[in-house]
Design an enzyme around this catalytic site. Structure first.
Site, short mmCIF file in Angstrom:
data_model
loop_
_atom_site.label_atom_id
_atom_site.label_comp_id
_atom_site.label_asym_id
_atom_site.label_seq_id
_atom_site.Cartn_x
_atom_site.Cartn_y
_atom_site.Cartn_z
N GLU A 22 -13.71 2.79 5.65
CA GLU A 22 -14.02 2.16 4.37
C GLU A 22 -14.94 3.09 3.57
OE1 GLU A 22 -13.69 -0.17 2.26
OE2 GLU A 22 -12.81 -1.97 3.16
N GLU A 38 -16.52 -1.69 11.57
CA GLU A 38 -16.04 -2.62 12.59
C GLU A 38 -16.52 -2.30 14.00
OE1 GLU A 38 -11.82 -2.67 12.11
OE2 GLU A 38 -11.94 -3.08 9.98
N ASN A 120 -20.46 -6.04 0.42
CA ASN A 120 -19.22 -5.37 0.83
C ASN A 120 -18.94 -4.07 0.08
OD1 ASN A 120 -16.06 -5.03 0.38
ND2 ASN A 120 -16.37 -5.98 2.38
N ASN A 175 -14.73 -8.47 -3.28
CA ASN A 175 -14.54 -7.27 -2.48
C ASN A 175 -14.77 -6.02 -3.32
OD1 ASN A 175 -13.56 -5.35 -0.60
ND2 ASN A 175 -12.05 -6.77 0.21
N ASP A 229 -8.71 -4.74 -2.68
CA ASP A 229 -9.87 -4.23 -1.96
C ASP A 229 -10.57 -3.22 -2.87
OD1 ASP A 229 -11.71 -3.34 0.01
OD2 ASP A 229 -10.27 -3.67 1.61
N ASP A 232 -10.86 2.37 -8.16
CA ASP A 232 -11.49 3.47 -8.89
C ASP A 232 -10.67 3.76 -10.15
OD1 ASP A 232 -13.46 5.34 -9.31
OD2 ASP A 232 -12.84 6.70 -7.71
N LEU A 273 -10.47 3.66 -2.06
CA LEU A 273 -10.05 4.95 -2.60
C LEU A 273 -11.16 5.53 -3.46
CD1 LEU A 273 -8.68 4.72 -5.91
CD2 LEU A 273 -7.79 2.81 -4.58
N HIS A 274 -11.10 6.87 -3.63
CA HIS A 274 -12.14 7.56 -4.39
C HIS A 274 -11.59 8.91 -4.84
CE1 HIS A 274 -16.38 8.05 -5.52
NE2 HIS A 274 -16.29 9.30 -5.12
N HIS A 287 -6.72 0.88 7.43
CA HIS A 287 -7.06 0.24 8.69
C HIS A 287 -5.93 0.28 9.71
CE1 HIS A 287 -10.51 -2.40 6.85
NE2 HIS A 287 -10.77 -1.11 6.85
#
Length: 311
Positions: A22, A38, A120, A175, A229, A232, A273-274, A287
């Site tokens: 993440e 996690e 989050n 989120n 989720d 960007d 994402l970025h 995931h």
């Protein structure tokens, strides 16, 4: 509704097999970080902030945040102008981490004295305000709760004046989060993903930590499990949204509504994402294999707060 375009760019896997995937982010020196939320050790939370060597496809643990014996669940990450990482954590709220791995919990209560909720994701606007989603219940040591069914999720703003303000509540698992800026660089619209309802909500930004009423901005397609989720903007203010569970990134125009383009991914559980600064490269976490991938989009990403020199 116009037919959505489906594109399938070439994805390159950079790394997988981590304990979670993440919060991808680049700092001011182009170092790449992400979080593994996690992780558990001996029945306790032990989430990690990871430093990623993209050249050699290796990860190393920058830190495993623990406060008063309670391990964290770091889920989102941003960088400020001092090259400090700001981590939104589902158990610890908001923490900072420096390049040596030293971490600090920023606050346990908001400005009115209410206990912070677990966080989050987060994003800076160009004025230095940090906007934060909080889908968890009260931070540790309170019991761990998530707002997937009962709508107690919230949105905060940690202002440039260092005040933690609760700006909205009553959401089901808020989120991803993003800020749309005006052409002259003013923060204009806050966009918040509500995962179970596949909704993107908008708030008019009226000042530091001040917003108007929540309005529906966009809706994700399909009836599969999951929803929006991380997200960007590209330089033309198209919003790329990770659609967890669908195998797609959804691309919305600046007016929202329905996505005009779907980006097909080689995995289904897309988490975030970025963009890399000044490039068309998009880094995507997922995931399925707890990995990070990259692909090239049609245009570069919008500059991040840490990269803005002057407006």
């Amino acid at each position: 509704m116009d037919q959505m375009e489906v594109v399938q760019p070439k994805f390159t896997k950079l790394l997988d097999g981590m304990m979670g995937a993440e919060g991808p982010v680049f700092d001011k020196d182009a170092n790449f970080y992400m979080v593994a939320p996690e992780v558990e050790k001996n029945g306790r939370f032990a989430g990690q902030v990871l430093r990623i060597d993209l050249k050699n496809s290796k990860s190393s643990i920058l830190c495993e945040p623990v406060v008063d014996g309670e391990g964290g669940i770091p889920a989102g990450c941003q960088c400020d102008k001092d090259n400090v990482l700001w981590i939104s954590d589902m158990r610890l709220g908001l923490i900072t981490v420096d390049k040596n791995g030293d971490f600090k919990q920023i606050c346990k209560e908001d400005k009115t004295g209410r206990t912070m909720q677990g966080c989050n994701d987060c994003t800076f606007d160009y004025d230095g305000n940090l906007w934060i989603t909080a889908p968890a219940g009260k931070i540790a040591p309170h019991p761990y709760e998530r707002s997937m069914e009962e709508p107690f999720g919230s949105v905060y703003c940690f202002t440039s004046q260092k005040e933690m303000l609760l700006i909205d509540t009553g959401l089901r698992f808020p989120n991803g989060i993003a800020v749309l800026h005006s052409p002259d660089g003013r923060p204009q619209t806050l966009i918040v993903a509500e995962t179970p309802t596949k909704s993107l909500w908008a708030y008019e930004i009226q000042g530091n930590g001040k917003v108007g009423q929540r309005k529906l901005w966009g809706k994700l397609p399909g009836d599969t499990e999951g929803g929006p989720d991380g997200m960007d903007f590209d330089e033309e203010n198209n919003l790329l949204v990770a659609h967890w569970g669908s195998g797609f990134l959804e691309v919305f125009g600046r007016e929202g509504g329905s996505p005009h383009t779907r980006i097909k991914c080689p995995f289904s559980r897309t988490s975030n994402l970025h963009f890399r600064k000044g490039t068309k490269e998009v880094y995507v976490t997922e995931h399925d294999s707890h990995g990070v991938w990259k692909f090239e989009w049609q245009r570069p990403g919008k500059l991040q707060y840490c990269d803005i020199i002057s407006l």
